[in-house]
Design an enzyme around this catalytic site. Sequence first.
Site, mmCIF file in Angstrom:
data_model
loop_
_atom_site.group_PDB
_atom_site.id
_atom_site.type_symbol
_atom_site.label_atom_id
_atom_site.label_comp_id
_atom_site.label_asym_id
_atom_site.label_seq_id
_atom_site.Cartn_x
_atom_site.Cartn_y
_atom_site.Cartn_z
ATOM 1 N N HIS A 68 52.149 42.945 61.639
ATOM 2 C CA HIS A 68 52.252 44.382 61.376
ATOM 3 C C HIS A 68 50.962 44.940 60.772
ATOM 4 C CE1 HIS A 68 52.461 43.785 57.021
ATOM 5 N NE2 HIS A 68 53.230 42.724 57.295
ATOM 6 N N GLU A 78 59.803 38.546 57.670
ATOM 7 C CA GLU A 78 58.953 37.710 56.833
ATOM 8 C C GLU A 78 59.818 36.689 56.108
ATOM 9 O OE1 GLU A 78 56.512 35.976 56.164
ATOM 10 O OE2 GLU A 78 54.988 37.402 55.489
#
Length: 192
Positions: free
Chosen positions: A9, A85
């Site tokens: 990201h 994550e």
Amino acid sequence: MKTFYLTRHGQTDSNLSGILQGQSLDAPLNDMGIKQAKNIGEYLKIQDHLIDRIISSDLIRAYQTAQIIGEILGVGVETDVRLREMNYGSWEGNFLDELMKTPEGKIWKENPSKWQIENSETVKAVQDRMVNVVKDYLQRFDHPLIVSHGITISAFLLYVKHLSLDEIKEYVPQNTEIYIFSFKDGEFKEIN
């Protein structure tokens, strides 16, 4: 042979300040992160890479990145929680520099494969879920772009390179760094 793309990201303010985001601190992209996402979308468009689907972590920083790229490429986006994550438990939302001064921080620095605190994941669990989700999507698509997170991508890279999970901190990608892989006969190979 299938090819697929993996990117982290774009930047968030938490990245800049050294705060460990994990899964519970769901920070949006900052202005630089938006610019990075646009740049990677334009790069993929100019390079004429064949991307048939974008699959993203459902965390806002990854999903925003995927949406921006998808708009530029004209490709649909879907989310999958397995691309999140690593879950760092009570470490999330704290400054990484401060965490490294703790006994658990010493383990993270020296033997991350042995690190675990209450309500967290292990790096092996992260690697297993990442490998499984990539294989799942390669059954549905020939050329997907996967948008995920630093440690998650690092764990996958270590799997592909046949390296120890203790090297996980050495392979964390920069924001919107992109990797290209092939997948043939059940084997992954990095091709860029």
